[in-house]
Design an enzyme around this catalytic site. Structure first.
Site, mmCIF file in Angstrom:
data_model
loop_
_atom_site.group_PDB
_atom_site.id
_atom_site.type_symbol
_atom_site.label_atom_id
_atom_site.label_comp_id
_atom_site.label_asym_id
_atom_site.label_seq_id
_atom_site.Cartn_x
_atom_site.Cartn_y
_atom_site.Cartn_z
ATOM 1 C CE LYS A 59 -5.268 -10.655 -4.291
ATOM 2 N NZ LYS A 59 -5.399 -9.593 -3.772
ATOM 3 C CE LYS A 77 -4.092 -1.954 0.124
ATOM 4 N NZ LYS A 77 -5.026 -1.662 -0.693
ATOM 5 C CE LYS A 124 -12.686 -5.403 -3.849
ATOM 6 N NZ LYS A 124 -13.204 -6.723 -3.394
HETATM 7 P P1 ADP Z 1 -9.532 -7.906 -3.585
HETATM 8 O O1 ADP Z 1 -8.120 -8.417 -3.394
HETATM 9 O O2 ADP Z 1 -10.123 -7.873 -4.744
HETATM 10 O O3 ADP Z 1 -9.289 -6.352 -3.027
HETATM 11 P P2 ADP Z 1 -10.289 -8.506 -0.786
HETATM 12 O O4 ADP Z 1 -8.894 -8.139 -0.391
HETATM 13 O O5 ADP Z 1 -11.423 -7.786 -0.360
HETATM 14 O O6 ADP Z 1 -10.367 -8.321 -2.495
HETATM 15 O O7 ADP Z 1 -10.445 -9.944 -0.549
HETATM 16 C C1 ADP Z 1 -11.434 -10.617 0.043
HETATM 17 C C2 ADP Z 1 -11.500 -12.262 0.092
HETATM 18 O O8 ADP Z 1 -11.227 -12.619 -1.237
HETATM 19 C C3 ADP Z 1 -10.106 -12.635 0.838
HETATM 20 O O9 ADP Z 1 -10.320 -13.767 1.590
HETATM 21 C C4 ADP Z 1 -8.886 -12.872 -0.100
HETATM 22 O O10 ADP Z 1 -8.198 -13.698 0.431
HETATM 23 C C5 ADP Z 1 -9.780 -13.242 -1.288
HETATM 24 N N1 ADP Z 1 -9.184 -13.136 -2.440
HETATM 25 C C6 ADP Z 1 -9.106 -11.838 -3.134
HETATM 26 N N2 ADP Z 1 -8.516 -12.112 -4.207
HETATM 27 C C7 ADP Z 1 -8.071 -13.335 -4.307
HETATM 28 C C8 ADP Z 1 -7.415 -14.070 -5.581
HETATM 29 N N3 ADP Z 1 -7.175 -13.751 -6.351
HETATM 30 N N4 ADP Z 1 -7.357 -15.370 -5.214
HETATM 31 C C9 ADP Z 1 -7.923 -15.897 -3.984
HETATM 32 N N5 ADP Z 1 -8.452 -15.335 -3.158
HETATM 33 C C10 ADP Z 1 -8.661 -14.251 -3.397
#
Ligand code: ADP
Ligand code: TRP
Length: 329
Positions: free
Chosen positions: A194, A111, A197
């Site tokens: 990965k 971040k 969002k």
């Molecule tokens: P983002 O990464 O899109 O901002 P979040 O951080 O809010 O999403 O993640 C919410 C949940 O989804 C967490 O448990 C996170 O580990 C899972 N998650 C997000 N992206 C992935 C991914 N590419 N593969 C596996 N799990 C994911």
């Protein structure tokens, strides 16, 4: 019965990473555990969403949770900020979380790199708030994707440290959980590591068929293997990783063989991948649209979730306050 807790931030729509990394586990766990699933709206404030959009972000995730199969009869489904006990535990845990260890967290370092003009204290203590979410319900298992592993380690460190400091066993040490044993990392379609969002490479549960096909057809590929059984470049491996998640073993075997004998046509592979993604997501998309307009249902779900979560959270906080030494006059 063991307790399960997990949550997702209320920023944007849920994508395949959220669904296959986390949410699909929530749904399966509902029958076997005492479950708490929430929308992390406090966490989303680290990126300063506009007040006019804030509630809509929470509503989106609530609808997408329900449409995916979270059942308010089986689980407490609630909004983080509806449970003020979490914020109090967050304050208490902040007293035993050290600046050095927080600064070393990979997500914080990322971040700092990505939003250098907004390195607020909420970002630094993000894992402390996450630990408070988990520990306030004394959760044993936390279904999350691989990217959250380090945050879970932090929650365990804080639980252990609190228990040792106060000579108590009020907090169990929570474990990250995935049904397939290893935590999952869903790759992006842009050849990157990965799906996320902030990475801007997501296929969303709300996407329609045309959008999904378009996104998948645009996935990065190369000119194809020229030697039998050659090693896959990362971008192709990512497509196969997604295929393994959404398609049948027969389909995966078919395209793996085609890759290995150099007869593969990436256009066919992508068409199949898009069709199989749609099989999972289109029924969810339909339900999202229905639920979104049912304000009374959403109100009842959030109210019931809040009641269950506050009951559990206040019981923990009562014990924690006594242990720390708070006493009323
Ligand atoms: P983002 O990464 O899109 O901002 P979040 O951080 O809010 O999403 O993640 C919410 C949940 O989804 C967490 O448990 C996170 O580990 C899972 N998650 C997000 N992206 C992935 C991914 N590419 N593969 C596996 N799990 C994911
Ligand atoms: N940090 C998690 C994420 O970005 C969301 C989250 C907040 C969470 N609190 C939690 C996940 C508690 C599990 C348990 O994905």
């Amino acid at each position: 019965m063991e307790t399960v807790l997990s949550g997702i931030r209320s920023t944007g729509h849920l994508h395949l990473g959220n669904y296959f990394g986390a949410l699909r586990n929530y749904i399966k766990m509902q029958d076997e555990y005492n479950c708490f699933f929430f929308i992390a709206d406090l966490h989303s404030l680290t990126t300063h969403p506009h007040p006019a959009d804030f509630h809509a972000g929470v509503k989106t995730i609530l609808c997408e949770y329900l449409a995916s199969g979270l059942d308010p009869q089986k689980s407490a489904i609630f909004v983080q900020s509806d449970v003020p006990e979490v914020s109090e535990l967050y304050v208490l845990l902040n007293m035993i979380a050290y600046k050095g260890e927080l600064e070393r967290t990979a997500s914080f370092k990322e971040k700092v790199r990505k939003q250098e003009d907004n390195v607020n204290a909420g970002l630094l203590t993000y894992p402390v708030l996450m630990a408070a979410d988990i520990l306030i319900h004394r959760a044993h298992k936390v279904p999350v994707g691989k990217d959250q592993e380090q945050h879970l380690e932090m929650a365990r460190v804080l639980a252990r440290r609190f228990n040792n400091m106060y000579g108590t066993d009020v907090f169990p040490e929570p474990q990250a959980f995935n049904f397939g044993s290893d935590l999952v990392k869903v790759p992006g379609l842009d050849g990157s590591g990965k799906m996320g969002k902030s990475e801007g490479n997501g296929v969303y549960l709300i996407d329609d068929e045309k959008t999904i096909h378009k996104k998948v057809m645009k996935a990065v590929t190369d000119s194809g293997p020229t030697e039998p059984n050659s090693k896959m470049p990362d971008s192709i491996e990512n497509i196969f990783t997604l295929l393994k998640i959404v398609s049948t073993p027969d389909t995966v075997a078919h395209f793996t063989e085609a890759y290995n004998n150099c007869s593969i046509r990436y256009g066919d592979l992508k068409k199949q991948l898009a069709a199989d993604i749609c099989k999972h997501t289109l029924p969810i998309r339909e339900r999202i649209e229905e639920i979104y307009n049912d304000e009374a249902y959403l109100h009842n779900v959030a109210k019931r979730g809040r009641e269950l979560a506050r009951e559990s959270a206040s019981a923990t906080l009562r014990e924690v306050r006594a242990v720390v030494g708070f006493k009323s006059f």
